[in-house]
Design a protein around this motif. Structure first.
Motif, PDB file in Angstrom:
ATOM      1  N   GLU A   1     -12.736  -6.102  11.348  1.00 47.33           N
ATOM      2  CA  GLU A   1     -12.493  -5.065  10.351  1.00 47.33           C
ATOM      3  C   GLU A   1     -13.141  -3.775  10.813  1.00 47.33           C
ATOM      4  O   GLU A   1     -14.012  -3.772  11.680  1.00 47.33           O
ATOM      5  N   GLY A   2     -12.696  -2.649  10.227  1.00 51.39           N
ATOM      6  CA  GLY A   2     -13.223  -1.358  10.635  1.00 51.39           C
ATOM      7  C   GLY A   2     -12.793  -0.272   9.683  1.00 51.39           C
ATOM      8  O   GLY A   2     -12.107  -0.519   8.691  1.00 51.39           O
ATOM      9  N   THR A   3     -13.180   0.953  10.018  1.00 54.79           N
ATOM     10  CA  THR A   3     -12.893   2.074   9.130  1.00 54.79           C
ATOM     11  C   THR A   3     -11.499   2.652   9.311  1.00 54.79           C
ATOM     12  O   THR A   3     -11.013   3.377   8.444  1.00 54.79           O
ATOM     13  N   SER A   4     -10.863   2.355  10.450  1.00 57.28           N
ATOM     14  CA  SER A   4      -9.533   2.924  10.715  1.00 57.28           C
ATOM     15  C   SER A   4      -8.729   1.968  11.574  1.00 57.28           C
ATOM     16  O   SER A   4      -9.282   1.096  12.255  1.00 57.28           O
ATOM     17  N   GLY A   5      -7.410   2.160  11.564  1.00 61.06           N
ATOM     18  CA  GLY A   5      -6.547   1.333  12.394  1.00 61.06           C
ATOM     19  C   GLY A   5      -6.842   1.529  13.868  1.00 61.06           C
ATOM     20  O   GLY A   5      -6.873   0.577  14.647  1.00 61.06           O
ATOM     21  N   ALA A   6      -7.064   2.780  14.273  1.00 61.15           N
ATOM     22  CA  ALA A   6      -7.365   3.058  15.676  1.00 61.15           C
ATOM     23  C   ALA A   6      -8.667   2.383  16.094  1.00 61.15           C
ATOM     24  O   ALA A   6      -8.781   1.845  17.201  1.00 61.15           O
ATOM     25  N   GLY A   7      -9.652   2.405  15.210  1.00 62.87           N
ATOM     26  CA  GLY A   7     -10.924   1.770  15.518  1.00 62.87           C
ATOM     27  C   GLY A   7     -10.802   0.268  15.646  1.00 62.87           C
ATOM     28  O   GLY A   7     -11.419  -0.351  16.525  1.00 62.87           O
ATOM     29  N   VAL A   8     -10.003  -0.337  14.767  1.00 63.36           N
ATOM     30  CA  VAL A   8      -9.775  -1.782  14.831  1.00 63.36           C
ATOM     31  C   VAL A   8      -9.060  -2.153  16.127  1.00 63.36           C
ATOM     32  O   VAL A   8      -9.433  -3.113  16.814  1.00 63.36           O
ATOM     33  N   ASP A   9      -8.020  -1.397  16.480  1.00 61.63           N
ATOM     34  CA  ASP A   9      -7.303  -1.673  17.719  1.00 61.63           C
ATOM     35  C   ASP A   9      -8.230  -1.556  18.932  1.00 61.63           C
ATOM     36  O   ASP A   9      -8.186  -2.381  19.857  1.00 61.63           O
ATOM     37  N   ALA A  10      -9.093  -0.536  18.919  1.00 64.84           N
ATOM     38  CA  ALA A  10     -10.014  -0.343  20.035  1.00 64.84           C
ATOM     39  C   ALA A  10     -11.002  -1.500  20.137  1.00 64.84           C
ATOM     40  O   ALA A  10     -11.283  -2.002  21.235  1.00 64.84           O
TER      41      ALA A  10
ATOM     42  N   CYS B   1      -5.471  -6.622 -12.959  1.00 63.61           N
ATOM     43  CA  CYS B   1      -6.440  -5.555 -12.750  1.00 63.61           C
ATOM     44  C   CYS B   1      -5.796  -4.452 -11.909  1.00 63.61           C
ATOM     45  O   CYS B   1      -4.790  -4.661 -11.242  1.00 63.61           O
ATOM     46  N   ARG B   2      -6.421  -3.290 -11.933  1.00 66.27           N
ATOM     47  CA  ARG B   2      -5.919  -2.189 -11.128  1.00 66.27           C
ATOM     48  C   ARG B   2      -6.120  -2.505  -9.648  1.00 66.27           C
ATOM     49  O   ARG B   2      -7.159  -3.026  -9.248  1.00 66.27           O
ATOM     50  N   MET B   3      -5.099  -2.173  -8.827  1.00 67.54           N
ATOM     51  CA  MET B   3      -5.173  -2.434  -7.387  1.00 67.54           C
ATOM     52  C   MET B   3      -6.218  -1.522  -6.744  1.00 67.54           C
ATOM     53  O   MET B   3      -6.142  -0.303  -6.857  1.00 67.54           O
ATOM     54  N   PRO B   4      -7.216  -2.096  -6.032  1.00 66.03           N
ATOM     55  CA  PRO B   4      -8.176  -1.260  -5.314  1.00 66.03           C
ATOM     56  C   PRO B   4      -7.487  -0.432  -4.240  1.00 66.03           C
ATOM     57  O   PRO B   4      -6.464  -0.828  -3.681  1.00 66.03           O
ATOM     58  N   ALA B   5      -8.054   0.720  -3.940  1.00 66.22           N
ATOM     59  CA  ALA B   5      -7.453   1.635  -2.973  1.00 66.22           C
ATOM     60  C   ALA B   5      -7.529   1.067  -1.560  1.00 66.22           C
ATOM     61  O   ALA B   5      -8.454   0.328  -1.204  1.00 66.22           O
ATOM     62  N   LEU B   6      -6.548   1.443  -0.747  1.00 62.87           N
ATOM     63  CA  LEU B   6      -6.537   1.104   0.675  1.00 62.87           C
ATOM     64  C   LEU B   6      -7.430   2.110   1.391  1.00 62.87           C
ATOM     65  O   LEU B   6      -7.055   3.273   1.571  1.00 62.87           O
ATOM     66  N   SER B   7      -8.629   1.672   1.811  1.00 63.06           N
ATOM     67  CA  SER B   7      -9.601   2.618   2.358  1.00 63.06           C
ATOM     68  C   SER B   7     -10.176   2.217   3.708  1.00 63.06           C
ATOM     69  O   SER B   7     -10.892   2.995   4.333  1.00 63.06           O
ATOM     70  N   ARG B   8      -9.860   0.993   4.173  1.00 57.63           N
ATOM     71  CA  ARG B   8     -10.382   0.540   5.459  1.00 57.63           C
ATOM     72  C   ARG B   8      -9.242  -0.120   6.244  1.00 57.63           C
ATOM     73  O   ARG B   8      -8.068   0.018   5.878  1.00 57.63           O
ATOM     74  N   SER B   9      -9.577  -0.823   7.297  1.00 57.17           N
ATOM     75  CA  SER B   9      -8.568  -1.461   8.131  1.00 57.17           C
ATOM     76  C   SER B   9      -9.088  -2.806   8.613  1.00 57.17           C
ATOM     77  O   SER B   9     -10.295  -3.070   8.618  1.00 57.17           O
ATOM     78  N   ALA B  10      -8.171  -3.656   9.005  1.00 55.31           N
ATOM     79  CA  ALA B  10      -8.517  -4.952   9.594  1.00 55.31           C
ATOM     80  C   ALA B  10      -7.380  -5.385  10.499  1.00 55.31           C
ATOM     81  O   ALA B  10      -6.225  -5.007  10.292  1.00 55.31           O
ATOM     82  N   GLY B  11      -7.713  -6.146  11.521  1.00 59.58           N
ATOM     83  CA  GLY B  11      -6.688  -6.600  12.452  1.00 59.58           C
ATOM     84  C   GLY B  11      -7.083  -7.894  13.133  1.00 59.58           C
ATOM     85  O   GLY B  11      -8.246  -8.307  13.091  1.00 59.58           O
ATOM     86  N   MET B  12      -6.111  -8.536  13.721  1.00 63.54           N
ATOM     87  CA  MET B  12      -6.377  -9.778  14.444  1.00 63.54           C
ATOM     88  C   MET B  12      -5.507  -9.844  15.685  1.00 63.54           C
ATOM     89  O   MET B  12      -4.426  -9.241  15.737  1.00 63.54           O
ATOM     90  N   ARG B  13      -6.016 -10.559  16.678  1.00 63.96           N
ATOM     91  CA  ARG B  13      -5.224 -10.849  17.868  1.00 63.96           C
ATOM     92  C   ARG B  13      -5.369 -12.316  18.203  1.00 63.96           C
ATOM     93  O   ARG B  13      -6.455 -12.888  18.103  1.00 63.96           O
ATOM     94  N   HIS B  14      -4.245 -12.896  18.589  1.00 61.26           N
ATOM     95  CA  HIS B  14      -4.268 -14.263  19.085  1.00 61.26           C
ATOM     96  C   HIS B  14      -4.707 -14.257  20.540  1.00 61.26           C
ATOM     97  O   HIS B  14      -4.370 -13.348  21.301  1.00 61.26           O
ATOM     98  N   VAL B  15      -5.454 -15.266  20.904  1.00 59.70           N
ATOM     99  CA  VAL B  15      -5.870 -15.427  22.290  1.00 59.70           C
ATOM    100  C   VAL B  15      -4.741 -16.111  23.052  1.00 59.70           C
ATOM    101  O   VAL B  15      -4.273 -17.181  22.644  1.00 59.70           O
ATOM    102  N   ILE B  16      -4.304 -15.488  24.113  1.00 60.35           N
ATOM    103  CA  ILE B  16      -3.274 -16.054  24.986  1.00 60.35           C
ATOM    104  C   ILE B  16      -3.874 -16.154  26.389  1.00 60.35           C
ATOM    105  O   ILE B  16      -4.141 -15.135  27.022  1.00 60.35           O
TER     106      ILE B  16
END
Length: 392
Positions: free
Chosen positions: A358-367, A292-307
């Motif tokens: 997850e979020g709308t932007s990389g900056a938003g996810v990091d925040a 299938c056609r690849m869906p567009a990259l339109s949002r962001s997601a990130g994770m952090r490990h707990v240390i």
């Protein structure tokens, strides 16, 4: 695993699992039509066990590095599309992989597989002024990875390594680290996500975020080099996870893994590309279905490990439930509780939990990840002091 199950089921494919008997004691196997108990890290044992299946196998995935070579052996023995045993061995042994990439004219740090201190010292003298990395040729999870800045530090890096076992010494590559993840479709790699990572002490990964902060020109260069690298090592089936650096001189490829990336990377890729079915791409290819056609990259997601820091005895945890109840949180788990001993994080298994958002932007996810981290408070005392194991 639930995403793999759902996407396979929608295509009329059932899951058959294989795992070591000890790991099945308390495992939830409800997503599998059957589960084979065997030594999945031993190629011969895996082949013997899976030969007994009364099923038509259309493909196979390994989720741990130690299962990559056994899966390749099973694929060859049972006749379903899979990476070859040569490709599996090449990707599992860092020295073989580096040499293959050099032959493909891809930039690589100088490196050498050595048999002891004298050979390691010879390499350091030849490639001075350093620094260097000392690590196992087939290690995983950043275990036993040491930075050596001078010849004087070499002995400390070699202390505790098993005698008679070759290890890898290579030039240290300076620059931010990233990864490329995707699926081989029709025998060619398709990159689904570029993620940037954060590192803690001893190079242990502490977080990932999709998409990576790369320019269009940088992304194009990464795509070109990763695709060349995967074809050079023969990775024409299955999922892949490729690590790389962005240096002053451009992209330098690191390790290649014939498995999906960990740390929820496939899940985050689907959130960043709404409509993407990461595992579904693999199943479609295994079934011979047109992609299938690849869906567009339109949002962001990130994770952090707990240390949790500093090392000691965990007395209390506050703010966890409130912090991870935010609607942006995809998944979260805390693997320590009051009363547990907190040890230094020396490799990936030492980490204490994770949060995925997850979020709308990389900056938003990091925040958002930063806000969640700041709301969780761990009280740690000296390991030899008693605790009442109460949760504040």
């Amino acid at each position: 695993m639930q995403r793999l199950y759902a996407q396979a089921r929608d295509r009329g494919v059932e899951l058959i699992g294989a795992e070591k008997p000890a790991n099945l004691t308390d495992a939830d196997t409800s997503l599998f039509s059957s589960v084979v108990a065997c030594d999945v890290e031993d190629p011969a044992a895996a082949v013997r066990a899976l030969r007994t299946l009364d099923a038509t196998l259309v493909g196979g995935l390994a989720f741990r590095d130690l299962c990559v070579e056994p899966l390749a052996a099973v694929g060859e023995a049972l006749g379903f599309p899979c990476v070859s045993t040569l490709t599996a061995r090449t990707t599992r042994n860092k020295d073989l992989c580096r040499e293959q990439l050099r032959q493909a004219a891809l930039p690589q740090p100088a490196s050498r597989l050595v048999n002891g201190r004298e050979e390691a010292l010879e390499f350091l003298e030849k490639t001075a002024p350093g620094p260097w990395i000392v690590k196992p040729r087939d290690g995983m999870g950043s275990a036993n990875v040491d930075l050596v800045r001078s010849q004087d530090e070499l002995d400390a890096a070699l202390a505790g390594r098993p005698a008679g076992v070759p290890f890898l010494v290579e030039e240290f590559v300076s620059g931010p680290e990233y990864s490329a993840d995707g699926v081989a479709v029709g025998g060619r790699p398709v990159i689904v996500a570029l993620a940037q990572k954060s590192l803690g002490p001893r190079f242990v990964e502490t977080g990932h975020r999709i998409p990576a902060d790369l320019s269009a020109v940088q992304s194009e260069d990464v795509h070109e080099q990763v695709e060349r690298a995967l074809l050079a090592v023969g990775l024409t089936h299955g999922l892949f996870h490729v690590e790389f650096w962005l240096t002053e001189d451009g992209v330098v490829l690191g390790e290649i893994h014939a498995r999906p990336g960990g740390a929820f990377i496939p899940t985050m890729a689907e959130y960043a590309r709404p409509g993407l079915e990461f595992y579904g791409m693999y199943v479609d290819d295994a079934l011979g279905v047109d992609p299938c056609r690849m869906p567009a990259l339109s949002r962001s997601a990130g994770m952090r490990h707990v240390i949790v820091e500093p090392p000691g005895r965990l007395v209390s945890v506050s703010g966890w439930e409130d912090a991870v109840s935010a609607h942006e949180v995809i998944a979260a788990r805390l693997s320590v509780k009051p009363g547990d001993e907190i040890t230094p994080v020396c490799w990936s298994a030492d980490r204490h939990g994770f949060v995925v958002v997850e979020g709308t932007s990389g900056a938003g996810v990091d925040a958002r990840l930063g806000q969640i981290q700041n709301r969780i408070v761990f009280e740690v005392t000296s390991a030899d002091q008693p605790t009442d194991s109460s949760d504040a």
